[in-house]
Write a protein that holds these residues in place. Structure first.
Motif, mmCIF file in Angstrom:
data_model
loop_
_atom_site.group_PDB
_atom_site.id
_atom_site.type_symbol
_atom_site.label_atom_id
_atom_site.label_comp_id
_atom_site.label_asym_id
_atom_site.label_seq_id
_atom_site.Cartn_x
_atom_site.Cartn_y
_atom_site.Cartn_z
ATOM 1 N N GLY A 38 0.789 -1.224 0.000
ATOM 2 C CA GLY A 38 0.000 0.000 0.000
ATOM 3 C C GLY A 38 0.822 1.274 0.000
ATOM 4 N N GLU A 39 2.132 1.152 0.127
ATOM 5 C CA GLU A 39 3.004 2.333 0.154
ATOM 6 C C GLU A 39 3.132 2.911 -1.260
ATOM 7 N N ARG A 40 3.060 4.257 -1.347
ATOM 8 C CA ARG A 40 3.214 4.931 -2.646
ATOM 9 C C ARG A 40 4.693 5.055 -2.972
ATOM 10 N N VAL A 41 5.032 4.747 -4.231
ATOM 11 C CA VAL A 41 6.418 4.839 -4.684
ATOM 12 C C VAL A 41 6.468 5.521 -6.043
ATOM 13 N N LYS A 42 7.631 6.075 -6.350
ATOM 14 C CA LYS A 42 7.876 6.695 -7.656
ATOM 15 C C LYS A 42 8.810 5.774 -8.428
ATOM 16 N N VAL A 43 8.466 5.467 -9.684
ATOM 17 C CA VAL A 43 9.314 4.629 -10.527
ATOM 18 C C VAL A 43 10.428 5.494 -11.101
ATOM 19 N N LEU A 44 11.679 5.135 -10.773
ATOM 20 C CA LEU A 44 12.830 5.907 -11.225
ATOM 21 C C LEU A 44 13.401 5.393 -12.532
ATOM 22 N N ASP A 45 13.384 4.067 -12.705
ATOM 23 C CA ASP A 45 14.098 3.468 -13.829
ATOM 24 C C ASP A 45 13.611 2.040 -14.019
ATOM 25 N N SER A 46 13.816 1.503 -15.193
ATOM 26 C CA SER A 46 13.573 0.082 -15.441
ATOM 27 C C SER A 46 14.833 -0.507 -16.074
ATOM 28 N N PHE A 47 15.077 -1.770 -15.778
ATOM 29 C CA PHE A 47 16.238 -2.441 -16.347
ATOM 30 C C PHE A 47 15.982 -3.934 -16.412
ATOM 31 N N PHE A 48 16.777 -4.625 -17.193
ATOM 32 C CA PHE A 48 16.659 -6.082 -17.263
ATOM 33 C C PHE A 48 18.053 -6.690 -17.252
ATOM 34 N N ASN A 49 18.104 -7.930 -16.787
ATOM 35 C CA ASN A 49 19.343 -8.693 -16.785
ATOM 36 C C ASN A 49 18.987 -10.170 -16.955
ATOM 37 N N LEU A 50 19.904 -11.052 -16.677
ATOM 38 C CA LEU A 50 19.641 -12.484 -16.851
ATOM 39 C C LEU A 50 18.568 -13.015 -15.912
ATOM 40 N N TYR A 51 18.266 -12.293 -14.842
ATOM 41 C CA TYR A 51 17.270 -12.729 -13.870
ATOM 42 C C TYR A 51 15.872 -12.208 -14.169
ATOM 43 N N GLY A 52 15.740 -11.264 -15.101
ATOM 44 C CA GLY A 52 14.426 -10.750 -15.455
ATOM 45 C C GLY A 52 14.394 -9.231 -15.578
ATOM 46 N N THR A 53 13.180 -8.698 -15.584
ATOM 47 C CA THR A 53 12.951 -7.260 -15.691
ATOM 48 C C THR A 53 12.646 -6.705 -14.307
ATOM 49 N N PHE A 54 13.202 -5.535 -14.015
ATOM 50 C CA PHE A 54 13.047 -4.923 -12.704
ATOM 51 C C PHE A 54 12.742 -3.440 -12.839
ATOM 52 N N LEU A 55 12.124 -2.889 -11.808
ATOM 53 C CA LEU A 55 11.891 -1.451 -11.697
ATOM 54 C C LEU A 55 12.639 -0.953 -10.472
ATOM 55 N N ARG A 56 13.329 0.160 -10.605
ATOM 56 C CA ARG A 56 13.946 0.801 -9.456
ATOM 57 C C ARG A 56 12.943 1.849 -8.977
ATOM 58 N N VAL A 57 12.490 1.708 -7.733
ATOM 59 C CA VAL A 57 11.471 2.604 -7.190
ATOM 60 C C VAL A 57 12.010 3.315 -5.950
ATOM 61 N N GLU A 58 11.393 4.454 -5.661
ATOM 62 C CA GLU A 58 11.783 5.237 -4.492
ATOM 63 C C GLU A 58 10.551 5.557 -3.660
ATOM 64 N N ALA A 59 10.632 5.271 -2.366
ATOM 65 C CA ALA A 59 9.547 5.584 -1.439
ATOM 66 C C ALA A 59 9.604 7.065 -1.086
ATOM 67 N N GLU A 60 8.568 7.536 -0.397
ATOM 68 C CA GLU A 60 8.491 8.955 -0.035
ATOM 69 C C GLU A 60 9.607 9.376 0.915
ATOM 70 N N ASP A 61 10.164 8.423 1.672
ATOM 71 C CA ASP A 61 11.248 8.754 2.595
ATOM 72 C C ASP A 61 12.631 8.664 1.952
ATOM 73 N N GLY A 62 12.678 8.372 0.643
ATOM 74 C CA GLY A 62 13.941 8.330 -0.083
ATOM 75 C C GLY A 62 14.553 6.950 -0.226
ATOM 76 N N THR A 63 13.938 5.927 0.378
ATOM 77 C CA THR A 63 14.438 4.564 0.249
ATOM 78 C C THR A 63 14.252 4.094 -1.187
ATOM 79 N N SER A 64 15.321 3.619 -1.801
ATOM 80 C CA SER A 64 15.288 3.179 -3.195
ATOM 81 C C SER A 64 15.604 1.687 -3.252
ATOM 82 N N ILE A 65 14.701 0.906 -3.897
ATOM 83 C CA ILE A 65 14.918 -0.526 -4.055
ATOM 84 C C ILE A 65 14.544 -0.963 -5.466
ATOM 85 N N SER A 66 14.944 -2.169 -5.830
ATOM 86 C CA SER A 66 14.586 -2.766 -7.118
ATOM 87 C C SER A 66 13.540 -3.845 -6.877
#
Length: 77
Positions: A38-66
């Protein structure tokens, strides 16, 4: 901007489930928190590698994860 350059993503979304960084070893080493369902996030980037497709997102507090694309529901910004 030429046709070969990617334009930056500026989409907003809500997480469908609790999400931890897909690179879990680095996430543990850097004490990255798990983003909650339920947490709102902003999509920063998308990328893919041998493991699949991922989105890099950032939460409102600045935490960035894939995350996987199916873990997020897009919303109107």
């Amino acid at each position: 901007m030429t046709d070969t350059q990617e334009k930056p993503l500026t989409e907003i979304g809500v997480l469908k489930r609790d999400c931890a960084d897909e690179d879990w070893k680095t996430a543990i080493a850097r004490n990255k928190r798990t983003l909650k369902k339920g947490e709102r996030v902003k999509v920063l980037d998308s990328f893919f590698n041998l493991y699949g497709t991922f989105l890099r997102v950032e939460a409102e507090d600045g935490t960035s994860i894939s995350i996987r694309p199916y873990d997020i529901e897009k919303q109107q910004g």
